[in-house]
Design an enzyme around this catalytic site. Structure first.
Site, mmCIF file in Angstrom:
data_model
loop_
_atom_site.group_PDB
_atom_site.id
_atom_site.type_symbol
_atom_site.label_atom_id
_atom_site.label_comp_id
_atom_site.label_asym_id
_atom_site.label_seq_id
_atom_site.Cartn_x
_atom_site.Cartn_y
_atom_site.Cartn_z
ATOM 1 N N TYR A 1 -25.833 22.652 45.914
ATOM 2 C CA TYR A 1 -24.648 22.519 45.034
ATOM 3 C C TYR A 1 -24.708 21.938 43.801
ATOM 4 C CZ TYR A 1 -20.059 21.494 41.778
ATOM 5 O OH TYR A 1 -19.832 21.455 40.765
ATOM 6 N N LYS B 1 -19.521 21.914 23.774
ATOM 7 C CA LYS B 1 -20.362 22.146 24.523
ATOM 8 C C LYS B 1 -21.285 23.271 24.853
ATOM 9 C CE LYS B 1 -21.777 20.151 28.723
ATOM 10 N NZ LYS B 1 -21.764 20.225 29.902
ATOM 11 N N GLY C 1 -18.202 18.582 37.918
ATOM 12 C CA GLY C 1 -17.243 18.705 38.783
ATOM 13 C C GLY C 1 -17.738 18.023 39.814
ATOM 14 N N ASP D 1 -28.461 17.730 26.476
ATOM 15 C CA ASP D 1 -28.921 17.976 27.769
ATOM 16 C C ASP D 1 -29.623 18.568 28.392
ATOM 17 O OD1 ASP D 1 -27.595 19.755 28.660
ATOM 18 O OD2 ASP D 1 -25.502 18.768 28.955
ATOM 19 N N SER D 2 -29.925 18.836 29.766
ATOM 20 C CA SER D 2 -30.612 19.957 30.088
ATOM 21 C C SER D 2 -31.553 19.815 30.937
ATOM 22 C CB SER D 2 -30.668 20.728 29.970
ATOM 23 O OG SER D 2 -28.391 21.145 29.614
ATOM 24 N N GLY D 3 -32.009 18.724 31.295
ATOM 25 C CA GLY D 3 -33.413 18.213 32.299
ATOM 26 C C GLY D 3 -34.069 17.030 32.248
ATOM 27 N N THR E 1 -16.200 23.165 26.743
ATOM 28 C CA THR E 1 -17.167 23.494 27.129
ATOM 29 C C THR E 1 -17.311 24.553 27.254
ATOM 30 O OG1 THR E 1 -18.219 21.830 28.778
ATOM 31 C CG2 THR E 1 -18.575 23.641 29.843
ATOM 32 N N TYR F 1 -12.271 23.112 30.518
ATOM 33 C CA TYR F 1 -11.905 24.396 30.630
ATOM 34 C C TYR F 1 -11.078 24.612 30.253
ATOM 35 C CZ TYR F 1 -16.646 23.725 33.623
ATOM 36 O OH TYR F 1 -18.221 23.525 33.867
ATOM 37 N N GLN G 1 -13.202 16.643 29.302
ATOM 38 C CA GLN G 1 -14.056 17.478 29.398
ATOM 39 C C GLN G 1 -13.488 18.539 29.634
ATOM 40 O OE1 GLN G 1 -15.872 20.002 32.006
ATOM 41 N NE2 GLN G 1 -15.502 20.956 30.870
ATOM 42 N N GLY H 1 -26.929 14.444 34.024
ATOM 43 C CA GLY H 1 -26.209 15.436 34.617
ATOM 44 C C GLY H 1 -26.143 14.877 35.860
ATOM 45 N N ARG H 2 -27.829 15.123 36.792
ATOM 46 C CA ARG H 2 -28.274 15.252 38.213
ATOM 47 C C ARG H 2 -28.850 14.110 38.277
ATOM 48 N NH1 ARG H 2 -29.556 20.583 35.994
ATOM 49 N NH2 ARG H 2 -29.155 22.344 37.641
ATOM 50 N N SER I 1 -14.747 15.646 33.776
ATOM 51 C CA SER I 1 -14.699 17.315 33.863
ATOM 52 C C SER I 1 -13.299 17.643 34.121
ATOM 53 C CB SER I 1 -15.453 17.151 34.981
ATOM 54 O OG SER I 1 -15.470 18.893 35.351
ATOM 55 N N HIS J 1 -26.263 24.450 30.473
ATOM 56 C CA HIS J 1 -25.368 23.441 31.197
ATOM 57 C C HIS J 1 -26.607 23.486 32.328
ATOM 58 C CE1 HIS J 1 -21.290 24.316 32.587
ATOM 59 N NE2 HIS J 1 -21.801 23.752 33.373
HETATM 60 C C1 FMN Z 1 -23.624 19.758 40.050
HETATM 61 C C2 FMN Z 1 -22.703 19.976 38.140
HETATM 62 C C3 FMN Z 1 -21.706 19.727 38.012
HETATM 63 C C4 FMN Z 1 -21.338 20.682 36.763
HETATM 64 N N1 FMN Z 1 -19.981 20.371 36.188
HETATM 65 C C5 FMN Z 1 -19.842 21.009 35.098
HETATM 66 C C6 FMN Z 1 -18.513 20.763 34.675
HETATM 67 O O1 FMN Z 1 -17.441 20.536 35.457
HETATM 68 N N2 FMN Z 1 -18.073 20.940 33.343
HETATM 69 C C7 FMN Z 1 -18.782 21.006 32.346
HETATM 70 O O2 FMN Z 1 -19.133 21.489 31.456
HETATM 71 N N3 FMN Z 1 -20.704 20.913 32.664
HETATM 72 C C8 FMN Z 1 -20.826 20.550 34.020
HETATM 73 N N4 FMN Z 1 -22.394 20.716 34.559
HETATM 74 C C9 FMN Z 1 -23.164 20.853 33.417
HETATM 75 C C10 FMN Z 1 -23.625 19.059 32.836
HETATM 76 O O3 FMN Z 1 -22.304 18.261 32.196
HETATM 77 C C11 FMN Z 1 -24.558 19.136 32.461
HETATM 78 O O4 FMN Z 1 -24.562 20.231 31.282
HETATM 79 C C12 FMN Z 1 -25.740 18.866 32.883
HETATM 80 O O5 FMN Z 1 -26.235 18.574 33.705
HETATM 81 C C13 FMN Z 1 -27.028 18.938 32.151
HETATM 82 O O6 FMN Z 1 -28.169 19.339 33.297
HETATM 83 P P1 FMN Z 1 -29.017 17.969 34.032
HETATM 84 O O7 FMN Z 1 -28.410 17.742 34.966
HETATM 85 O O8 FMN Z 1 -30.198 18.392 33.948
HETATM 86 O O9 FMN Z 1 -29.167 16.554 33.573
HETATM 87 C C14 FMN Z 1 -22.406 20.546 35.936
HETATM 88 C C15 FMN Z 1 -23.797 19.690 36.110
HETATM 89 C C16 FMN Z 1 -23.711 20.054 37.761
HETATM 90 C C17 FMN Z 1 -25.479 19.263 38.175
#
Ligand code: FMN
Length: 365
Positions: free
Chosen positions: A24, A248, A79, A300-302, A154, A129, A127, A323-324, A106, A272
């Site tokens: 997850y 976002k 989340g 973000d992302s990566g 978001t 939703y 954040q 995020g991760r 979140s 995301h």
């Molecule tokens: C486990 C997980 C849950 C996430 N839940 C949400 C969320 O509830 N709301 C949201 O806007 N983004 C959510 N995201 C996206 C993150 O805010 C973010 O955009 C993303 O993790 C960035 O990429 P990265 O994980 O490679 O850093 C989630 C990402 C992950 C990995």
């Protein structure tokens, strides 16, 4: 094993977490092309140093709406943080407060808006939703009352992405334990002790809400947002929330221009983390196209290395979200694990700046 970088923390999280939890956290949608592209796009960018500058003292702090952040890092909203540690949201918020960076809570958190506000004295962002407009209004009012400084709407989840790892693990809501999952959990005693023995973490913002619509909880659990939410709704949200508002999940500069023209203060260019549209471009790749947008751009992302953050800043970002990376720290070492991961990124940023011949993010020559 010494944990030297974010990937080491990822491997440690993989070892410590049951398979369905790690999948997850780590997974993306469909073929996970976007997840791979997010990394590949960062790895393909080269940084050309400008040398013979005095870089004996470096400073990675940045301005954010008149406030100084010690490093351009924001902890992204995620989340179900209670899956990695009990009170995972509070631990993330406290780690961020110790680091002096913002933490975005979140809508799908396991600690409520009020619990997190009471447990942390840091800069909190909320954040949003939108599953249901009345409930969204309640959340916005609660975040305002609890002194959250920024609202992050978001917009890239009109539907949930197709997360096939979760489907294979039967990690779909409502969650039912299968024998295979029970065996998986029993093989991870530390997780069982930290998390499992407390039972399944609840969607805390719903538990304390006064919502009349019984479908809202089901909608949040299955990431089914109100797909009719549009620019007019954004306008109404702008009127309701008096503090900083971010959108976002945008990937097209024209959408960012339109959002800013409606009074949005900053934009998060994001796919995301590759968890929604699998065919989406890597945010770092499209970032240069946002140069004409008259507002701060967060990307973000990566992001897994300090050099990724230097690359993002060089391409016009004002800050990044992780995020991760933060969650690998949380899963591995709780609050301290998060502080350690961000600290490691800060050290990498500092070294990259030195090797680039740069004292600060503004001193490129
Ligand atoms: C486990 C997980 C849950 C996430 N839940 C949400 C969320 O509830 N709301 C949201 O806007 N983004 C959510 N995201 C996206 C993150 O805010 C973010 O955009 C993303 O993790 C960035 O990429 P990265 O994980 O490679 O850093 C989630 C990402 C992950 C990995």
């Amino acid at each position: 094993m010494a944990l030297l970088n974010v990937e080491d923390y990822r491997q440690e999280a993989r070892r410590l977490l049951p398979r369905f939890v790690f999948d997850y956290l780590d997974g993306g949608s469909e073929d996970e092309v976007a997840v791979k592209e997010n990394r590949a796009a960062f790895e393909q960018i080269r940084l050309t140093p400008r040398l013979l500058n005095d870089v004996s003292v470096r400073d990675q702090s940045v301005d954010w709406f008149g406030r100084r952040l010690p490093t351009p890092i924001v902890i992204a909203p995620t989340g179900l943080n209670g899956l990695y540690r009990k009170d995972g949201d509070i631990l993330l918020a406290r780690a961020a407060a110790r680091l002096g960076i913002p933490f975005a809570l979140s809508t799908a958190s396991n600690n409520s808006i009020e619990q997190v506000a009471n447990a942390s004295n840091g800069d909190l962002w909320f954040q949003l939703y939108v599953m249901n407009r009345d409930f969204a209004d309640q959340l916005v009012d609660r975040a305002l009352a609890a002194s959250f400084s920024h609202l992050v709407l978001t917009v890239d989840v009109p539907m949930g992405g197709k997360r096939e790892r979760d489907e294979r693990n039967n990690f779909i809501m409502p969650f039912h334990f299968r024998p295979k999952t029970i065996a998986d959990v029993l093989c991870h005693p530390r997780w069982l002790w930290n998390v499992g023995r407390h039972g399944a973490p609840a969607m805390a913002n719903l538990a304390t809400a006064t919502i009349t619509d019984p479908n809202t909880q089901a909608a949040l659990l299955s990431r089914k947002m109100d797909a009719s939410f549009d620019w007019d709704d954004l306008k109404r949200l702008r009127d309701r929330w008096p503090r900083r508002l971010l959108v976002k999940g945008l990937l097209h500069p024209a959408d960012a221009e339109r959002a800013v023209s409606l009074g949005v203060d900053a934009v998060v260019v994001s796919n995301h983390g590759g968890r929604q549209l699998d065919a989406a471009p890597a945010p770092i790749e499209v970032l240069p196209g946002f140069s004409a947008v008259k507002a701060p751009i967060v990307v973000d992302s990566g992001i897994r290395r300090g050099s990724d953050i230097v690359k993002a800043m060089s391409l016009g970002a004002s800050a990044v979200m992780i995020g991760r990376a933060a969650l690998f720290g949380l899963a591995t070492g709780g609050e301290k694990g998060v502080v350690d991961v961000v600290g490691l990124l800060q050290v990498e940023i500092d070294r990259t700046l030195a090797l680039m011949g740069q004292r600060t993010f503004n001193s490129r020559s």
